[in-house]
Each structure stands twice: as C-alpha cells, then as structure tokens.
Design a protein around this motif. Structure first.
Motif, PDB file in Angstrom:
ATOM      1  N   ASP A   1      24.141  11.089  34.557  1.00  0.00           N
ATOM      2  CA  ASP A   1      24.614  12.000  33.512  1.00  0.00           C
ATOM      3  C   ASP A   1      23.594  13.100  33.228  1.00  0.00           C
ATOM      4  O   ASP A   1      22.387  12.850  33.231  1.00  0.00           O
ATOM      5  CB  ASP A   1      24.826  11.216  32.207  1.00  0.00           C
ATOM      6  N   HIS A   2      24.058  14.284  32.953  1.00  0.00           N
ATOM      7  CA  HIS A   2      23.184  15.388  32.553  1.00  0.00           C
ATOM      8  C   HIS A   2      24.053  16.527  32.052  1.00  0.00           C
ATOM      9  O   HIS A   2      25.252  16.593  32.332  1.00  0.00           O
ATOM     10  CB  HIS A   2      22.348  15.884  33.749  1.00  0.00           C
ATOM     11  N   ASP A   3      23.447  17.418  31.291  1.00  0.00           N
ATOM     12  CA  ASP A   3      24.172  18.604  30.839  1.00  0.00           C
ATOM     13  C   ASP A   3      23.180  19.732  30.579  1.00  0.00           C
ATOM     14  O   ASP A   3      22.916  20.540  31.471  1.00  0.00           O
ATOM     15  CB  ASP A   3      24.997  18.288  29.582  1.00  0.00           C
ATOM     16  N   CYS A   4      22.528  19.755  29.400  1.00  0.00           N
ATOM     17  CA  CYS A   4      21.692  20.911  29.053  1.00  0.00           C
ATOM     18  C   CYS A   4      20.417  21.014  29.889  1.00  0.00           C
ATOM     19  O   CYS A   4      19.916  22.088  30.155  1.00  0.00           O
ATOM     20  CB  CYS A   4      21.308  20.847  27.584  1.00  0.00           C
ATOM     21  N   ARG A   5      19.856  19.873  30.260  1.00  0.00           N
ATOM     22  CA  ARG A   5      18.567  19.782  30.966  1.00  0.00           C
ATOM     23  C   ARG A   5      17.446  20.443  30.160  1.00  0.00           C
ATOM     24  O   ARG A   5      16.469  20.921  30.710  1.00  0.00           O
ATOM     25  CB  ARG A   5      18.652  20.355  32.386  1.00  0.00           C
ATOM     26  N   GLU A   6      17.608  20.503  28.854  1.00  0.00           N
ATOM     27  CA  GLU A   6      16.592  21.092  27.974  1.00  0.00           C
ATOM     28  C   GLU A   6      16.201  20.145  26.852  1.00  0.00           C
ATOM     29  O   GLU A   6      15.583  20.561  25.868  1.00  0.00           O
ATOM     30  CB  GLU A   6      17.113  22.408  27.391  1.00  0.00           C
ATOM     31  N   GLY A   7      16.633  18.887  26.945  1.00  0.00           N
ATOM     32  CA  GLY A   7      16.252  17.905  25.933  1.00  0.00           C
ATOM     33  C   GLY A   7      17.001  18.027  24.625  1.00  0.00           C
ATOM     34  O   GLY A   7      16.526  17.544  23.594  1.00  0.00           O
ATOM     35  N   ILE A   8      18.178  18.678  24.644  1.00  0.00           N
ATOM     36  CA  ILE A   8      18.861  18.881  23.358  1.00  0.00           C
ATOM     37  C   ILE A   8      20.264  18.272  23.285  1.00  0.00           C
ATOM     38  O   ILE A   8      20.802  18.133  22.200  1.00  0.00           O
ATOM     39  CB  ILE A   8      18.948  20.380  22.983  1.00  0.00           C
ATOM     40  N   CYS A   9      20.866  17.916  24.427  1.00  0.00           N
ATOM     41  CA  CYS A   9      22.272  17.475  24.352  1.00  0.00           C
ATOM     42  C   CYS A   9      22.431  15.954  24.287  1.00  0.00           C
ATOM     43  O   CYS A   9      23.440  15.455  23.806  1.00  0.00           O
ATOM     44  CB  CYS A   9      23.070  18.037  25.519  1.00  0.00           C
ATOM     45  N   GLY A  10      21.458  15.213  24.789  1.00  0.00           N
ATOM     46  CA  GLY A  10      21.541  13.750  24.755  1.00  0.00           C
ATOM     47  C   GLY A  10      22.330  13.149  25.906  1.00  0.00           C
ATOM     48  O   GLY A  10      22.588  11.942  25.918  1.00  0.00           O
ATOM     49  N   ALA A  11      22.732  13.961  26.882  1.00  0.00           N
ATOM     50  CA  ALA A  11      23.567  13.430  27.969  1.00  0.00           C
ATOM     51  C   ALA A  11      22.778  12.616  28.989  1.00  0.00           C
ATOM     52  O   ALA A  11      23.298  11.660  29.564  1.00  0.00           O
ATOM     53  CB  ALA A  11      24.277  14.582  28.688  1.00  0.00           C
ATOM     54  N   CYS A  12      21.532  12.994  29.245  1.00  0.00           N
ATOM     55  CA  CYS A  12      20.797  12.303  30.309  1.00  0.00           C
ATOM     56  C   CYS A  12      20.186  11.005  29.794  1.00  0.00           C
ATOM     57  O   CYS A  12      20.114  10.779  28.591  1.00  0.00           O
ATOM     58  CB  CYS A  12      19.690  13.203  30.860  1.00  0.00           C
ATOM     59  N   GLY A  13      19.729  10.191  30.709  1.00  0.00           N
ATOM     60  CA  GLY A  13      19.037   8.964  30.306  1.00  0.00           C
ATOM     61  C   GLY A  13      19.243   7.844  31.293  1.00  0.00           C
ATOM     62  O   GLY A  13      20.376   7.514  31.633  1.00  0.00           O
TER      63      GLY A  13
ATOM     64  N   THR B   1       9.939  12.432  25.311  1.00  0.00           N
ATOM     65  CA  THR B   1      10.427  13.243  26.431  1.00  0.00           C
ATOM     66  C   THR B   1      11.740  12.665  26.962  1.00  0.00           C
ATOM     67  O   THR B   1      11.807  11.474  27.258  1.00  0.00           O
ATOM     68  CB  THR B   1       9.378  13.236  27.567  1.00  0.00           C
ATOM     69  N   THR B   2      12.746  13.517  27.074  1.00  0.00           N
ATOM     70  CA  THR B   2      13.994  13.072  27.696  1.00  0.00           C
ATOM     71  C   THR B   2      13.830  13.083  29.222  1.00  0.00           C
ATOM     72  O   THR B   2      12.929  13.744  29.749  1.00  0.00           O
ATOM     73  CB  THR B   2      15.162  14.018  27.328  1.00  0.00           C
ATOM     74  N   LEU B   3      14.725  12.391  29.904  1.00  0.00           N
ATOM     75  CA  LEU B   3      14.613  12.300  31.361  1.00  0.00           C
ATOM     76  C   LEU B   3      14.661  13.684  32.018  1.00  0.00           C
ATOM     77  O   LEU B   3      13.965  13.945  33.003  1.00  0.00           O
ATOM     78  CB  LEU B   3      15.743  11.416  31.908  1.00  0.00           C
ATOM     79  N   CYS B   4      15.450  14.581  31.433  1.00  0.00           N
ATOM     80  CA  CYS B   4      15.567  15.921  32.025  1.00  0.00           C
ATOM     81  C   CYS B   4      14.300  16.752  31.826  1.00  0.00           C
ATOM     82  O   CYS B   4      14.097  17.744  32.519  1.00  0.00           O
ATOM     83  CB  CYS B   4      16.776  16.658  31.442  1.00  0.00           C
ATOM     84  N   GLN B   5      13.456  16.346  30.879  1.00  0.00           N
ATOM     85  CA  GLN B   5      12.213  17.074  30.604  1.00  0.00           C
ATOM     86  C   GLN B   5      10.987  16.360  31.189  1.00  0.00           C
ATOM     87  O   GLN B   5       9.860  16.821  31.019  1.00  0.00           O
ATOM     88  CB  GLN B   5      12.037  17.241  29.094  1.00  0.00           C
TER      89      GLN B   5
ATOM     90  N   CYS C   1      18.043  13.762  16.000  1.00  0.00           N
ATOM     91  CA  CYS C   1      18.626  12.754  16.908  1.00  0.00           C
ATOM     92  C   CYS C   1      19.653  13.429  17.817  1.00  0.00           C
ATOM     93  O   CYS C   1      20.504  14.170  17.343  1.00  0.00           O
ATOM     94  CB  CYS C   1      19.298  11.648  16.096  1.00  0.00           C
ATOM     95  N   ILE C   2      19.556  13.170  19.122  1.00  0.00           N
ATOM     96  CA  ILE C   2      20.478  13.806  20.071  1.00  0.00           C
ATOM     97  C   ILE C   2      21.543  12.819  20.573  1.00  0.00           C
ATOM     98  O   ILE C   2      22.326  13.147  21.477  1.00  0.00           O
ATOM     99  CB  ILE C   2      19.720  14.419  21.272  1.00  0.00           C
ATOM    100  N   GLY C   3      21.540  11.595  20.034  1.00  0.00           N
ATOM    101  CA  GLY C   3      22.592  10.642  20.400  1.00  0.00           C
ATOM    102  C   GLY C   3      22.524  10.168  21.838  1.00  0.00           C
ATOM    103  O   GLY C   3      23.547   9.885  22.455  1.00  0.00           O
TER     104      GLY C   3
END
Ligand code: SF4
Ligand code: FES
Length: 254
Positions: free
Chosen positions: A59-71, A85-89, A163-165
């Motif tokens: 999963d991914h979307d913004c790739r900027e640490g703001i949408c909560g899609a990745c992980g 740090t989110t996975l995309c960052q 919180c980005i969910g």
C-alpha cells in the motif's frame, strides 16, 4: 557517485486473503541509499515484472508521510527501526550493505491480509465513522476564530490531530489495541470547544465500535507510542479513559 547497497529480502507473499502465505527470498542488488524503502520495493517489482513474475503488492499513496496508506513490519518493527518515520519516508541509507531485511504485513486479527503486504485497515475507518468527527455548526472561519482556545490546550489538540491512521499502533500492540488511534481522535476533539457538545456520545460510540470489531484493550505496554510515526503520546489514552469514565458517570448517552 551514488552509493549503492545489496540486500537480501525475505518478503511475505500471499496471493489471496484465505490463501496460505509464506516468505520468499529476493536479492536486491544496486539499491541507491538515497531511495526510500518504497522506491526500493518499486525497483524490486520492476525487476520481477521484467522476469514475468508477480510483483509484490504493497500500500502507498502520498509517499510524504501524511496519508497513512503505507506500512509494513520491517525486521519486526512497524514502519522499520527509524523513530518517527513512515515507511515511505524511511531511506535505504539506514540499512547496511549485505543486510537481510524481513518484510511482513501488519499482524493483527483486526487487519486481515488482502494480498502480500496489503491489509484491510477499514476497521479504523469504521471507528472514525462511529464518532471521530464533529457535526455541530461552527459557522464561517471568522466566527470560529473568535472562540478563544488556551494555547497549551490548542497545542495538545493539534499534536493529537497529527495521527494519520496508519495502524502501526495496532500492529505493535500485543493486544492489537486501537486505543492510541482512538485516543488521538477523542482527545483532539474533546480539547477543542467545538468538540465538546458531542464528546460523551463520541467516546462511548467509538469505544463500542472498537470492541465490536475485535480490537484488544490497552495494558500499558507502550509499544504503540514507541512505533507511532507521528509520535502520538500515550497521554491521549489517559485522556480517552478519562472521557470514557466521565461519559459513563455524567452523561445520559448510551
Ligand atoms: S496513533 Fe500513530 S501509529 Fe496509530 S494510527 Fe495514528 S499515526 Fe498511526
Ligand atoms: S504513503 Fe502516505 S504516509 Fe506513506
């Protein structure tokens, strides 16, 4: 010249929600240390696709640490070992040449695997739908800005609102508790005047939904706070408990 590293990846592959999954091993050579973790997976997928093999679903979307899609869980840590740090960052410079990286989906009964590293996080949406919003009319921006909010209260509310969910707190918790996620939403809104009229209904409804969806309770392990990419504090769980008790004692809401 760009520095590159070579990695051995052990990645969870699972074709369907009810299929038996297993780890598969991939060599990831010539990975630039300037890539993000998701860009590294993009490179692996490009090579798999060119070989006529099924790419890894993630999963991914913004790739900027703001949408909560990745992980994903990386070497046992949700979003990897780098704090806040989110996975995309997460950048590949944090890994060593020759390292083996184990990549798995969130492991929680409440988040069933859809495919490979993709899990169903819609239970978090259902909890928000149960009350994580305000429906009172606040008027236009100017009217709202005439409501004074003490600065410390404002700061706490805004911190909770980051919180980005993503669900890492649930994946990190031995009880699969969603209380950090709910605590962030409940305290963010309970701290602001606009959120107070519905505070009792909100907390009772969100906690009821959490229980119905099979999330566990908090037993103060603090793993959620340690793994949260937005550094949401467990003081928000204390606020959630306080709001829940207050609603149970003083409100007519059920
Ligand atoms: S509290 Fe932190 S870990 Fe949990 S969903 Fe929000 S941002 Fe993700
Ligand atoms: S892709 Fe949006 S937070 Fe990672």
């Amino acid at each position: 010249m760009t520095q590159t590293i070579g990695l051995t990846l052990k990645i969870w592959r699972q074709k369907l929600p009810d299929a038996k999954g297993s780890f598969e091993t991939y060599d990831a050579a010539d990975i630039s240390v300037d890539m993000s973790f998701l860009e590294m997976l993009d490179v692996v997928n490009e090579r798999l696709t060119l070989d006529g093999r099924d790419p890894i679903a993630f999963d991914h979307d913004c790739r900027e640490g703001i949408c909560g899609a990745c992980g994903s869980v990386v070497n046992g840590r949700p979003h990897g070992h780098v704090a806040a740090t989110t996975l995309c960052q997460l950048h590949m410079r944090h890994f060593k040449d020759g390292q083996t990286i184990v990549i798995e989906p969130w492991r929680s009964k409440a988040f069933p695997v859809i495919k490979d590293l993709v899990v169903d996080r819609s239970p978090l949406d259902k909890i928000i739908q149960a009350g994580g919003y305000i429906s009172v009319t606040t008027g236009g921006a100017q009217e709202a800005n005439t409501i004074p909010v003490p600065i410390e209260q404002n700061k706490k509310a805004m911190d909770a609102a980051t919180c980005i969910g993503c669900g890492a707190c649930v994946a990190a918790c031995p009880n699969s508790s969603a209380m950090l996620f709910i605590g962030a939403s409940v305290s963010h809104l309970a701290l602001l005047p606009q959120g107070k009229p519905e505070a009792a209904r909100r907390v009772l409804s969100m906690v009821r939904q959490m229980d119905e969806l099979g999330f566990g309770n908090c037993s103060n392990e603090t793993e959620c706070q340690a793994e949260c990419p937005k550094e949401i504090s467990i003081t928000n769980i204390a606020c959630l408990n306080r709001e829940f008790i207050r609603a149970g004692l003083f409100s007519t809401e059920e």
